[in-house]
Enzyme design. Structure first.
Site, PDB file in Angstrom:
ATOM      1  N   HIS A 198       5.330  59.520  44.148  1.00 36.51           N
ATOM      2  CA  HIS A 198       5.293  60.399  42.968  1.00 36.51           C
ATOM      3  C   HIS A 198       6.271  61.566  43.168  1.00 36.51           C
ATOM      4  O   HIS A 198       5.983  62.507  43.889  1.00 36.51           O
ATOM      5  CB  HIS A 198       3.868  60.931  42.792  1.00 36.51           C
ATOM      6  CG  HIS A 198       3.597  61.502  41.433  1.00 36.51           C
ATOM      7  ND1 HIS A 198       4.588  61.812  40.533  1.00 36.51           N
ATOM      8  CD2 HIS A 198       2.425  61.804  40.807  1.00 36.51           C
ATOM      9  CE1 HIS A 198       4.026  62.285  39.412  1.00 36.51           C
ATOM     10  NE2 HIS A 198       2.722  62.288  39.562  1.00 36.51           N
ATOM     11  N   TYR A 248       4.915  68.071  40.406  1.00 39.24           N
ATOM     12  CA  TYR A 248       4.142  68.050  41.645  1.00 39.24           C
ATOM     13  C   TYR A 248       5.107  68.279  42.807  1.00 39.24           C
ATOM     14  O   TYR A 248       6.289  68.517  42.593  1.00 39.24           O
ATOM     15  CB  TYR A 248       3.309  66.755  41.729  1.00 39.24           C
ATOM     16  CG  TYR A 248       2.331  66.694  40.569  1.00 39.24           C
ATOM     17  CD1 TYR A 248       1.312  67.640  40.469  1.00 39.24           C
ATOM     18  CD2 TYR A 248       2.462  65.761  39.540  1.00 39.24           C
ATOM     19  CE1 TYR A 248       0.438  67.647  39.385  1.00 39.24           C
ATOM     20  CE2 TYR A 248       1.582  65.759  38.451  1.00 39.24           C
ATOM     21  CZ  TYR A 248       0.577  66.707  38.382  1.00 39.24           C
ATOM     22  OH  TYR A 248      -0.280  66.724  37.310  1.00 39.24           O
TER      23      TYR A 248
HETATM   24  C1  LIG Z   1      -5.153  60.091  31.733  1.00 38.61           C
HETATM   25  C2  LIG Z   1      -3.763  60.126  32.286  1.00 38.61           C
HETATM   26  C3  LIG Z   1      -3.573  60.309  33.641  1.00 38.61           C
HETATM   27  C4  LIG Z   1      -2.280  60.292  34.194  1.00 38.61           C
HETATM   28  N1  LIG Z   1      -2.117  60.377  35.558  1.00 38.61           N
HETATM   29  C5  LIG Z   1      -0.893  60.173  36.090  1.00 38.61           C
HETATM   30  C6  LIG Z   1      -0.724  60.011  37.484  1.00 38.61           C
HETATM   31  O1  LIG Z   1      -1.675  59.952  38.264  1.00 38.61           O
HETATM   32  N2  LIG Z   1       0.546  59.885  37.960  1.00 38.61           N
HETATM   33  C7  LIG Z   1       1.634  59.869  37.124  1.00 38.61           C
HETATM   34  O2  LIG Z   1       2.761  59.755  37.600  1.00 38.61           O
HETATM   35  N3  LIG Z   1       1.484  59.954  35.801  1.00 38.61           N
HETATM   36  C8  LIG Z   1       0.258  60.085  35.262  1.00 38.61           C
HETATM   37  N4  LIG Z   1       0.108  60.085  33.904  1.00 38.61           N
HETATM   38  C9  LIG Z   1       1.288  59.822  33.069  1.00 38.61           C
HETATM   39  C10 LIG Z   1       1.372  58.334  32.730  1.00 38.61           C
HETATM   40  O3  LIG Z   1       1.566  57.543  33.880  1.00 38.61           O
HETATM   41  C11 LIG Z   1       2.525  58.057  31.743  1.00 38.61           C
HETATM   42  O4  LIG Z   1       3.746  58.342  32.377  1.00 38.61           O
HETATM   43  C12 LIG Z   1       2.407  58.889  30.478  1.00 38.61           C
HETATM   44  O5  LIG Z   1       1.073  58.912  29.999  1.00 38.61           O
HETATM   45  C13 LIG Z   1       3.309  58.357  29.367  1.00 38.61           C
HETATM   46  O6  LIG Z   1       3.010  57.005  29.107  1.00 38.61           O
HETATM   47  P1  LIG Z   1       2.079  56.546  27.854  1.00 38.61           P
HETATM   48  O7  LIG Z   1       2.701  57.138  26.636  1.00 38.61           O
HETATM   49  O8  LIG Z   1       2.156  55.050  27.879  1.00 38.61           O
HETATM   50  O9  LIG Z   1       0.711  57.082  28.056  1.00 38.61           O
HETATM   51  C14 LIG Z   1      -1.162  60.136  33.340  1.00 38.61           C
HETATM   52  C15 LIG Z   1      -1.375  59.993  31.973  1.00 38.61           C
HETATM   53  C16 LIG Z   1      -2.639  59.960  31.449  1.00 38.61           C
HETATM   54  C17 LIG Z   1      -2.812  59.740  29.962  1.00 38.61           C
END
Ligand SMILES: Cc1cc2nc3c(=O)[nH]c(=O)nc-3n(C[C@H](O)[C@H](O)[C@H](O)COP(=O)(O)O)c2cc1C
Length: 425
Positions: free
Chosen positions: A215, A220
């Site tokens: 990550h 972060y």
């Molecule tokens: C509930 C939630 C938790 C997330 N936790 C992480 C995470 O642990 N690590 C990370 O890199 N991104 C995290 N993200 C970002 C997602 O991996 C993703 O990049 C972002 O939601 C955009 O994609 P989407 O539009 O398909 O949701 C999180 C997103 C959501 C909604």
């Protein structure tokens, strides 16, 4: 009575309990000449049956860093319905690298078993498990998002399991309101983080994961080192581009050293911190392109192109597929430089079947891509990573296939539930 041999309900191999074999895995195209989205992708020794991956998502539900039955059910739901890779949420490599006290972790051997339980199940379904290794840096020790008021972060105090006095970052600059003030990391703090990643990667391998993602995004720790806005260090980890990427490079090397040669290694970055207009110098797409060119030499196989998260004042209004253009641009620049061994993952508001198909399809000529590979064109990305749509529709892979008119393998037990031809779903 003559004995007629009945077909056996074959067991999945190498599984300590009975579950039917899934061969081919759910999500495999059964139609002839499927679009790229439903063609296999091999990275090192791992073959994915399609190009749809579940992005890491923090659930703020771990028990002192240990995954629980919640995670088993949550992650398995996507995997056995055909996502070709399901990535476990950011798992912190040190206790003070959790975003919230309930974040996942992999700093202790006791955290291996619950992950192993998940990998055993996913493998029994003939599916693949990834894990994202992380350190939250100055964004650590906050409360779970559903506890916030008006979207403002709240520091998790010691009373609720937080560590506001042990939050560390590239420099002693607070992320913003509601966050703890970090201490500037010493050399030994940095070494501790690098060793933390190495040890966590070793544990991940022991737990049976197939893929590791580092990550380096969203503000972060690693991301905050990359940015000249949050990294004001004057030692060899701050200042020049080479110095700001040093922590990431150290971490990549440490992880690659302890994982098998055949295991894919991914890096997620914020391709821009969306501060081009607010700061003289920031981490931008050009910086990401420069970094991307170095990654294959370090043993990284895929760059997962996200954005933002490092600044309170970032200027961006997300719209459908908003980060995909950036992914395409990075891929294009890599091809122009003759670098074809770094795959690209696109992520961010990918919610429609057609969009997902288009992103990984070669030679569709959308004006963004001017150069061609030997097959007559390049795609914007090699895989799509999807997060929220899977929360809404855990069977998204099966739906996408149906919407695109492609026959795919369903989990055998669910075969009678296939979408009915002609129905609106
Ligand atoms: C509930 C939630 C938790 C997330 N936790 C992480 C995470 O642990 N690590 C990370 O890199 N991104 C995290 N993200 C970002 C997602 O991996 C993703 O990049 C972002 O939601 C955009 O994609 P989407 O539009 O398909 O949701 C999180 C997103 C959501 C909604």
């Amino acid at each position: 009575m003559g004995s007629v041999s009945a077909p056996r309900n074959e067991p999945a191999p190498n599984t300590p309990y009975f579950t039917p074999i899934q061969n081919p895995p759910a999500g495999t195209a059964l139609s002839e000449n499927p679009p790229t989205l439903f063609t296999p992708l091999k990275i090192r020794d791992v073959t994915f049956q399609n190009r749809i991956w579940v992005a890491p998502m923090c659930m703020y539900s771990a028990d002192n860093g240990h995954l629980t039955d919640f995670h088993l059910i949550h992650l398995s739901a996507f995997a056995y319905r055909g996502a070709s890779l399901t990535i476990i949420e950011a798992a912190s490599v040190l206790p003070n690298g959790r975003i919230s006290p309930e974040d996942a972790g992999l700093w202790s051997d006791s955290q291996i078993a619950p992950i192993q339980r998940i990998s055993t199940f996913l493998h029994s379904q003939n599916q693949k498990l990834g894990i994202q290794l992380a350190h939250a840096g100055r964004k650590a020790s906050t409360c779970a998002p559903w506890l916030l008021e008006r979207g403002k972060a709240i520091t998790a105090t010691e009373e609720v399991g937080g560590w506001p006095d042990d939050v560390m970052g590239a420099s002693a600059i607070r992320w913003g309101e509601g966050y703890a003030v970090p201490r500037e990391m010493s050399r030994s703090d940095i070494q501790g983080v690098v060793e933390g990643f190495r040890e966590a990667a070793r544990r991940a391998v022991q737990a049976g994961v197939d893929v590791i993602e580092i990550h380096g995004a969203h503000g972060y720790l690693i991301s905050s080192f990359l940015s000249p806005i949050s990294n004001r260090r004057t030692d060899e980890y701050g200042g020049s581009f080479e110095n700001r990427i040093r922590l990431l490079v150290d971490v990549v090397k440490a992880v690659r050293e302890v994982i098998p040669e055949g295991m894919p290694l991914l890096v997620r970055v914020s391709s821009t911190e969306w501060m081009e207009k607010q700061a003289q110098e920031s981490w931008d797409v050009e910086s990401t392109i420069r970094l991307a060119k170095l990654l294959p030499g370090l043993g990284v196989d895929l760059l997962d192109v996200s954005s933002g998260g490092n600044n309170e004042k970032q200027a961006v209004t997300p719209f459908n597929n908003y980060q995909v253009g950036i992914a395409g641009r990075i891929r294009e620049e890599l091809y122009k430089a003759g670098i074809k061994d770094l795959l690209i993952g696109a992520v961010g508001m990918i919610t429609e079947a057609e969009a997902a198909k288009e992103i990984v399809e070669k030679g569709k000529g959308d004006g963004l891509v001017e150069i061609e590979d030997e097959n007559g064109g390049i795609a914007k990305a090699d895989v799509v990573l999807v997060a929220r749509q899977f929360l809404r529709e855990p069977e998204w892979v099966l739906r996408v296939a149906y919407r695109l008119g492609i026959k795919v393998q369903w989990p055998s037990q669910y075969d009678r539930g296939r979408f009915v031809k002609g129905s609106k779903i």
